[in-house]
Design a protein around this motif. Structure first.
Motif, PDB file in Angstrom:
ATOM      1  N   MET A   1     -40.135  14.825 -40.360  1.00  0.00           N
ATOM      2  CA  MET A   1     -40.499  14.249 -39.072  1.00  0.00           C
ATOM      3  C   MET A   1     -39.861  12.890 -38.882  1.00  0.00           C
ATOM      4  N   THR A   2     -39.788  12.091 -39.943  1.00  0.00           N
ATOM      5  CA  THR A   2     -39.224  10.745 -39.801  1.00  0.00           C
ATOM      6  C   THR A   2     -37.795  10.801 -39.302  1.00  0.00           C
ATOM      7  N   MET A   3     -36.939  11.615 -39.927  1.00  0.00           N
ATOM      8  CA  MET A   3     -35.538  11.669 -39.522  1.00  0.00           C
ATOM      9  C   MET A   3     -35.376  12.350 -38.173  1.00  0.00           C
ATOM     10  N   GLU A   4     -36.231  13.292 -37.843  1.00  0.00           N
ATOM     11  CA  GLU A   4     -36.173  13.933 -36.532  1.00  0.00           C
ATOM     12  C   GLU A   4     -36.329  12.912 -35.411  1.00  0.00           C
ATOM     13  N   MET A   5     -37.092  11.850 -35.682  1.00  0.00           N
ATOM     14  CA  MET A   5     -37.344  10.836 -34.660  1.00  0.00           C
ATOM     15  C   MET A   5     -36.093  10.065 -34.262  1.00  0.00           C
ATOM     16  N   PHE A   6     -35.008  10.212 -35.001  1.00  0.00           N
ATOM     17  CA  PHE A   6     -33.794   9.456 -34.715  1.00  0.00           C
ATOM     18  C   PHE A   6     -32.673  10.334 -34.190  1.00  0.00           C
ATOM     19  N   THR A   7     -33.029  11.517 -33.693  1.00  0.00           N
ATOM     20  CA  THR A   7     -32.031  12.421 -33.127  1.00  0.00           C
ATOM     21  C   THR A   7     -32.054  12.353 -31.602  1.00  0.00           C
ATOM     22  N   GLU A   8     -30.941  12.737 -31.024  1.00  0.00           N
ATOM     23  CA  GLU A   8     -30.860  12.793 -29.565  1.00  0.00           C
ATOM     24  C   GLU A   8     -31.862  13.790 -29.010  1.00  0.00           C
ATOM     25  N   ASP A   9     -32.021  14.937 -29.663  1.00  0.00           N
ATOM     26  CA  ASP A   9     -32.950  15.951 -29.167  1.00  0.00           C
ATOM     27  C   ASP A   9     -34.372  15.417 -29.074  1.00  0.00           C
ATOM     28  N   TYR A  10     -34.806  14.683 -30.087  1.00  0.00           N
ATOM     29  CA  TYR A  10     -36.176  14.141 -30.079  1.00  0.00           C
ATOM     30  C   TYR A  10     -36.378  13.229 -28.874  1.00  0.00           C
ATOM     31  N   TRP A  11     -35.440  12.308 -28.662  1.00  0.00           N
ATOM     32  CA  TRP A  11     -35.616  11.354 -27.560  1.00  0.00           C
ATOM     33  C   TRP A  11     -35.396  11.990 -26.201  1.00  0.00           C
ATOM     34  N   GLU A  12     -34.516  12.970 -26.117  1.00  0.00           N
ATOM     35  CA  GLU A  12     -34.355  13.688 -24.860  1.00  0.00           C
ATOM     36  C   GLU A  12     -35.657  14.399 -24.480  1.00  0.00           C
ATOM     37  N   GLN A  13     -36.306  15.016 -25.461  1.00  0.00           N
ATOM     38  CA  GLN A  13     -37.574  15.678 -25.163  1.00  0.00           C
ATOM     39  C   GLN A  13     -38.624  14.671 -24.702  1.00  0.00           C
ATOM     40  N   ARG A  14     -38.654  13.503 -25.336  1.00  0.00           N
ATOM     41  CA  ARG A  14     -39.638  12.493 -24.930  1.00  0.00           C
ATOM     42  C   ARG A  14     -39.376  12.010 -23.508  1.00  0.00           C
ATOM     43  N   TYR A  15     -38.136  11.692 -23.205  1.00  0.00           N
ATOM     44  CA  TYR A  15     -37.835  11.179 -21.867  1.00  0.00           C
ATOM     45  C   TYR A  15     -38.000  12.261 -20.799  1.00  0.00           C
ATOM     46  N   GLN A  16     -37.599  13.475 -21.100  1.00  0.00           N
ATOM     47  CA  GLN A  16     -37.688  14.534 -20.100  1.00  0.00           C
ATOM     48  C   GLN A  16     -39.114  15.028 -19.897  1.00  0.00           C
ATOM     49  N   SER A  17     -40.011  14.659 -20.813  1.00  0.00           N
ATOM     50  CA  SER A  17     -41.404  15.084 -20.670  1.00  0.00           C
ATOM     51  C   SER A  17     -42.147  14.256 -19.633  1.00  0.00           C
TER      52      SER A  17
END
Length: 206
Positions: A1-17
């Motif tokens: 989970m920690t490293m997932e937080m630094f991917t484009e996909d993680y932040w795209e999902q957060r912003y698009q939500s």
């Protein structure tokens, strides 16, 4: 989970939500610590939807805003256009990115939480990007806040201003602030007013 937080996909999902993820206001430490500086070239790291970068540009800074999320950068560009300011927006993966050394009169990173083992190298690269006479400003959530508001149960994400200051060469840097700085915030669950603390480092390259 920690490293997932630094991917484009993680932040795209957060912003698009959500239509808007952040408040749209510049962070209080930027306002208090940078407001009196003469404008020059600034780098806003983890710029999100652009509030800090736009605030700087409105005060005459030549600003580059860097973030991993294309959605965040699209929103930031739209907000800058609405505000009538010019900002250069760059999509970067901070864990692999090296900003130009000695280029910026201000490098600001607000609430960029990278785990121990990666954070040191990232913040060293940000420090290297500060020009002679320039300012490095880093602020983050303090681990002590876990007793007040919800925080990730990942101690490796948190740091103190004193720890960041200790990593700077005292012959090259004047540390102007390295502290746990209090501020008032709304509790994310019940909305009541609480006092939290941010880890803040402000340093000037000699």
């Amino acid at each position: 989970m920690t490293m997932e937080m630094f991917t484009e996909d993680y932040w795209e999902q957060r912003y698009q939500s959500r239509g808007t993820l952040w408040s749209g206001r510049p962070n209080s430490h930027l306002v208090s610590d940078v407001g009196g500086l003469a404008p020059g070239a600034a780098l806003d790291v983890g710029c999100g939807e652009g509030a800090d970068a736009i605030w700087l540009a409105q005060r005459g800074w030549r600003v580059t805003g860097a973030d991993i999320s294309p959605t965040a950068l699209e929103r930031a560009a739209a907000h800058a256009a609405d505000a009538g300011v010019d900002v250069t927006w760059e999509r970067v993966d901070m864990l692999a990115w090296t900003p130009a050394p000695g280029r910026y009169d201000l490098v600001s990173a607000a609430f960029v939480h990278v785990p121990t083992g990666l954070r040191e190298a990232l913040f060293a690269r940000l420090a290297d990007a500060v020009a002679a006479g320039g300012t490095l400003l880093i602020a983050g959530h303090h681990a002590s806040d876990a007793a007040v508001v919800p925080r990730p149960d990942m101690p490796e994400l948190f740091f103190t201003g004193e720890e960041l200051a200790a990593a700077l060469d005292p012959e090259a840097w004047e540390v102007q602030a390295a502290e746990a700085r209090p501020r008032t915030a709304s509790h994310p669950e019940h909305g009541g007013e609480v006092t939290i603390h941010d880890a803040v480092l402000r340093a000037r390259r000699r």
